[in-house]
Design a protein around this motif. Structure first.
Motif, PDB file in Angstrom:
ATOM      1  N   GLN A 120       0.946  -1.060  -0.458  1.00 62.59           N
ATOM      2  CA  GLN A 120       0.300   0.131  -0.156  1.00 62.59           C
ATOM      3  C   GLN A 120       0.965   1.149  -0.064  1.00 62.59           C
ATOM      4  OE1 GLN A 120      -2.662  -0.932   3.598  1.00 62.59           O
ATOM      5  NE2 GLN A 120      -4.305  -1.175   1.520  1.00 62.59           N
ATOM      6  N   GLU A 121       1.928   1.214   0.291  1.00 61.92           N
ATOM      7  CA  GLU A 121       3.011   2.594   0.222  1.00 61.92           C
ATOM      8  C   GLU A 121       3.290   2.581  -1.734  1.00 61.92           C
ATOM      9  OE1 GLU A 121       4.574   3.755   3.269  1.00 61.92           O
ATOM     10  OE2 GLU A 121       2.888   2.866   4.102  1.00 61.92           O
ATOM     11  N   ILE A 122       3.387   2.092  -2.579  1.00 58.74           N
ATOM     12  CA  ILE A 122       3.759   2.010  -3.169  1.00 58.74           C
ATOM     13  C   ILE A 122       2.699   2.840  -3.956  1.00 58.74           C
ATOM     14  CG2 ILE A 122       3.814   1.286  -5.497  1.00 58.74           C
ATOM     15  CD1 ILE A 122       4.919  -1.887  -4.776  1.00 58.74           C
ATOM     16  N   PRO A 123       3.152   3.959  -4.441  1.00 57.73           N
ATOM     17  CA  PRO A 123       1.698   5.325  -4.746  1.00 57.73           C
ATOM     18  C   PRO A 123       0.592   4.612  -5.851  1.00 57.73           C
ATOM     19  CG  PRO A 123       4.404   6.080  -4.881  1.00 57.73           C
ATOM     20  CD  PRO A 123       4.267   4.832  -5.037  1.00 57.73           C
ATOM     21  N   HIS A 124       0.000   5.350  -5.633  1.00 55.42           N
ATOM     22  CA  HIS A 124      -1.178   5.079  -7.258  1.00 55.42           C
ATOM     23  C   HIS A 124      -1.296   3.220  -6.787  1.00 55.42           C
ATOM     24  CE1 HIS A 124      -1.348   9.250  -7.751  1.00 55.42           C
ATOM     25  NE2 HIS A 124       0.011   9.110  -7.596  1.00 55.42           N
ATOM     26  N   SER A 125      -1.612   2.692  -6.524  1.00 55.22           N
ATOM     27  CA  SER A 125      -1.518   1.353  -6.430  1.00 55.22           C
ATOM     28  C   SER A 125      -3.078   1.058  -5.096  1.00 55.22           C
ATOM     29  CB  SER A 125      -0.821   0.333  -5.467  1.00 55.22           C
ATOM     30  OG  SER A 125      -0.193   0.941  -3.943  1.00 55.22           O
ATOM     31  N   ALA A 126      -3.684  -0.372  -4.968  1.00 58.74           N
ATOM     32  CA  ALA A 126      -5.518  -0.215  -4.350  1.00 58.74           C
ATOM     33  C   ALA A 126      -4.927  -1.568  -4.362  1.00 58.74           C
ATOM     34  CB  ALA A 126      -6.409  -0.165  -4.967  1.00 58.74           C
ATOM     35  N   LEU A 127      -5.778  -2.362  -3.015  1.00 60.91           N
ATOM     36  CA  LEU A 127      -6.063  -3.542  -2.678  1.00 60.91           C
ATOM     37  C   LEU A 127      -7.287  -4.155  -3.832  1.00 60.91           C
ATOM     38  CD1 LEU A 127      -5.136  -6.047  -0.993  1.00 60.91           C
ATOM     39  CD2 LEU A 127      -6.829  -4.904   1.137  1.00 60.91           C
ATOM     40  N   ASN A 128      -7.388  -4.966  -4.154  1.00 59.01           N
ATOM     41  CA  ASN A 128      -8.508  -5.776  -4.634  1.00 59.01           C
ATOM     42  C   ASN A 128      -9.503  -6.342  -3.401  1.00 59.01           C
ATOM     43  OD1 ASN A 128      -7.766  -4.682  -6.933  1.00 59.01           O
ATOM     44  ND2 ASN A 128      -6.694  -5.635  -7.786  1.00 59.01           N
ATOM     45  N   GLY A 129     -10.697  -5.885  -3.016  1.00 60.65           N
ATOM     46  CA  GLY A 129     -11.255  -7.077  -1.915  1.00 60.65           C
ATOM     47  C   GLY A 129     -10.971  -6.490  -1.184  1.00 60.65           C
ATOM     48  N   ASP A 130     -12.139  -6.770  -0.313  1.00 57.49           N
ATOM     49  CA  ASP A 130     -12.248  -5.880   1.406  1.00 57.49           C
ATOM     50  C   ASP A 130     -10.623  -7.087   2.397  1.00 57.49           C
ATOM     51  OD1 ASP A 130     -15.094  -5.373   3.285  1.00 57.49           O
ATOM     52  OD2 ASP A 130     -12.753  -7.443   4.300  1.00 57.49           O
ATOM     53  N   ALA A 131     -10.180  -5.779   2.782  1.00 59.15           N
ATOM     54  CA  ALA A 131      -9.119  -6.059   3.629  1.00 59.15           C
ATOM     55  C   ALA A 131      -9.089  -7.001   4.484  1.00 59.15           C
ATOM     56  CB  ALA A 131      -8.412  -5.045   3.696  1.00 59.15           C
ATOM     57  N   ARG A 132     -10.257  -7.120   4.813  1.00 58.88           N
ATOM     58  CA  ARG A 132     -10.382  -8.707   6.467  1.00 58.88           C
ATOM     59  C   ARG A 132     -10.939  -9.564   6.416  1.00 58.88           C
ATOM     60  NH1 ARG A 132      -7.006  -7.519   9.383  1.00 58.88           N
ATOM     61  NH2 ARG A 132      -6.761  -5.634   8.611  1.00 58.88           N
ATOM     62  N   ASN A 133     -12.502  -8.978   5.534  1.00 61.63           N
ATOM     63  CA  ASN A 133     -12.780 -10.581   5.170  1.00 61.63           C
ATOM     64  C   ASN A 133     -12.321 -11.324   3.743  1.00 61.63           C
ATOM     65  OD1 ASN A 133     -15.075 -12.314   5.377  1.00 61.63           O
ATOM     66  ND2 ASN A 133     -16.538 -11.162   4.429  1.00 61.63           N
ATOM     67  N   ARG A 134     -11.498 -12.026   3.783  1.00 62.37           N
ATOM     68  CA  ARG A 134     -10.226 -12.317   3.205  1.00 62.37           C
ATOM     69  C   ARG A 134      -9.661 -13.714   3.822  1.00 62.37           C
ATOM     70  NH1 ARG A 134      -8.083  -8.033  -0.412  1.00 62.37           N
ATOM     71  NH2 ARG A 134      -7.426  -9.611  -1.813  1.00 62.37           N
ATOM     72  N   LEU A 135      -9.097 -14.748   2.673  1.00 64.53           N
ATOM     73  CA  LEU A 135      -8.242 -16.346   2.795  1.00 64.53           C
ATOM     74  C   LEU A 135      -7.183 -15.210   3.342  1.00 64.53           C
ATOM     75  CD1 LEU A 135      -8.745 -17.695  -0.711  1.00 64.53           C
ATOM     76  CD2 LEU A 135      -9.995 -17.652   2.127  1.00 64.53           C
ATOM     77  N   PRO A 136      -6.280 -15.847   4.871  1.00 63.26           N
ATOM     78  CA  PRO A 136      -5.876 -15.731   5.210  1.00 63.26           C
ATOM     79  C   PRO A 136      -4.283 -15.352   4.193  1.00 63.26           C
ATOM     80  CG  PRO A 136      -6.192 -17.667   6.076  1.00 63.26           C
ATOM     81  CD  PRO A 136      -7.144 -17.588   4.717  1.00 63.26           C
TER      82      PRO A 136
END
Lengths: 129, 394
Positions: B275-291
């Motif tokens: 997430q520190e990389i500029p102009h990036s985004a996680l896909n999908g819910d951050a918590r409700n996801r496979l380990p």
């Protein structure tokens, strides 16, 4: 077993002529982000000879390698020769591309031609103000 | 090498390899043969069935061995559709980001006269149970929602959806290929009627999986030619693969809590780093996801070149870019959560294995940052974005 030829990987890992020519005589951009490939070519032309060529590419490994190879093939060549550059020539120089990647070499050919057309447009308007 | 593509396949566990060898070297008889050598193989088969049933809270006779998750998905959908057709119910509810084994089977059923409603999975990649309920009609014969998504790892509210289906008298199938062995799956508590699984996603062998069908749910056979698997799946059983699958699942289940805790910590460290990389985004819910699942989009770059350069650094990963899928469109999963084409081409999935260390994660973050920065340095899109000629999307 590798996806690409040694030549493709060489031009992908160490692309030649990467960058921008600020005072380019011809600039061509082809492709679109929606399809996942954009190539932008910058040409410096003196007399009738391409003295410098640079590129910027957003795309896969073969798109980057095709851009690199295409600039190598036309650098130092007369404009007329560059106009005749084909995607087959790019593909052959790269020792081949997987069949679903041939369009990358087509984009490279189109980008060079677009830059040359831009050059012709500019020189024509200079000739006939 | 850092293998970060465990959603594609996993390394076989020692227990699975040992179980497989035992069946190949000792119990190589045909389980359908009546002599003792054949019956020994039959016994191994039934032991595997019991072990698997125990893990998912099911009865052994409800387990049908298949060649993998895709076959199980095909058979589950075909079975529910055949039953629906008999009752004049030809509507199926599913989601836009299912695996192609489900989506393509649904497309085939549509050509045969079924109507299909594909639910929105929203920006976070999670189905809303109330929307499942609203989509169910009088003629709905099946709801099929995956347990966890294979690309973005989001875990679905299976129990709630199952409860709705039960209340409405509609069969409920879940493709649990990515979930089994990684997060708790219990067929009884989760209100499931049909479930698909694949051995090679939990350290078992490739080419083997299973379909679980609740007792009383009639199955249609895809392969004719013998009485194996109670006549629902002809062909001599893959006893070595099945025994290995049971061994792998038993082990994965026993270590699940410990593995999940470690993987979740590593996943969150990796997400924080990327997430520190500029102009990036996680896909999908951050918590409700496979380990172990991390999936990012990086603006201004293309996924295949990212993968090739990561490969040069000893990192195995995957991407949803068109170039890696062999089609013109990027991942249907990323499009389903609302990522536009431009951004979806620059996706990266890192699916971690249990042996990942903090040092590995830090190396992954450093490598991805360097490669993304390098590719952006000669990307014409990135130049337009940074020059203000185009607005950033991420």
């Amino acid at each position: 077993m590798a996806l690409y030829s040694e030549k493709v990987m060489d031009h992908f890992r160490n692309p030649r002529n990467v960058g921008v020519i600020e005072d380019a005589d011809g600039v061509g951009e082809v492709g679109n982000a929606k399809c996942g490939d954009i190539m932008k070519m910058y040409l410096k032309i003196e007399g009738d000879v391409i003295t410098d060529a640079k590129f910027e590419t957003f795309g896969c490994g073969s798109a980057i390698a095709s851009s690199s190879m295409a600039t190598e093939l036309i650098k130092g060549k007369p404009v007329a020769d560059a106009m005749r550059l084909t995607n087959q020539a790019v593909t052959e120089a790269l020792d081949g591309l997987p069949s679903h990647k041939i369009h990358c070499s087509v984009l490279a050919e189109e980008a060079i031609h677009a830059a040359l057309e831009d050059y012709h447009r500019k020189t024509k308007s200079e000739d006939c103000p | 090498m850092i293998y970060a593509d465990n959603a594609a396949t996993t390394k076989m566990s020692d227990a699975a390899i040992q179980a497989m060898l035992t069946q190949m070297q000792k119990n190589w008889g045909n389980p359908s043969s009546l002599y003792a050598h054949g019956q020994d193989a039959k016994e191994a088969l039934e032991t595997a069935r019991e072990q698997i049933a125990a893990v998912i809270g099911a009865q052994p006779r409800e387990i049908l061995f298949t060649s993998g998750g895709s076959e199980a998905d095909n058979q589950a959908l075909r079975s529910a559709a055949a039953l629906g057709k008999k009752r004049g119910k030809m509507h199926i509810v599913s989601t836009a980001f299912e695996h192609h084994a489900v989506l393509h089977t649904l497309a085939a059923l549509q050509r045969e006269g079924f109507s299909v409603t594909l639910l929105d999975v929203h920006e976070n990649g999670v189905v809303v149970p109330a929307e499942v309920e609203a989509a169910i009609r009088e003629d709905t014969c099946l709801v099929s929602v995956m347990f966890a998504n294979n690309e973005i790892g989001t875990i679905q509210p299976i129990r709630e959806i199952g409860a709705i289906c039960r209340k409405r008298g509609v069969l409920f199938h879940t493709d649990a290929v990515q979930a089994i062995g990684h997060v708790p799956v219990n067929t009884a508590e989760d209100n499931i009627d049909l479930l698909s699984a694949s051995a090679h996603k939990f350290h078992g062998p490739k080419g083997v999986g299973f379909l679980w069908a609740k007792r009383g749910v009639p199955l249609a056979s895809l392969i004719e030619g013998g009485a194996q698997e109670r006549g629902k799946r002809a062909g001599t059983e893959n006893v070595p693969g099945i025994a290995a699958m049971a061994a792998a699942l038993t082990e994965a289940n026993a270590k699940m809590a410990e593995n999940a805790a470690h993987l979740t910590a590593m996943r969150d460290r990796l997400i924080a780093g990327l997430q520190e990389i500029p102009h990036s985004a996680l896909n999908g819910d951050a918590r409700n996801r496979l380990p172990g699942n991390v999936n990012f989009c990086f603006e201004g770059i293309e996924g295949e070149s990212l993968l090739l350069l990561l490969d040069d650094r000893g990192i195995c990963a995957s991407s949803g870019s068109a170039c890696t899928s062999g089609s013109l469109d990027p991942s249907h999963v990323l499009l389903a959560i609302g990522r536009v084409h431009d951004v979806a081409h620059g996706s990266l999935r890192l699916s971690l294995g249990e042996d990942i260390t903090e040092g590995d994660v830090d190396y992954l973050v450093r490598s991805v940052r360097e490669v993304v920065t390098y590719l952006r340095s000669f990307s014409p899109i990135w130049r337009d974005l940074t020059a203000g000629r185009k607005p950033f999307i991420l």
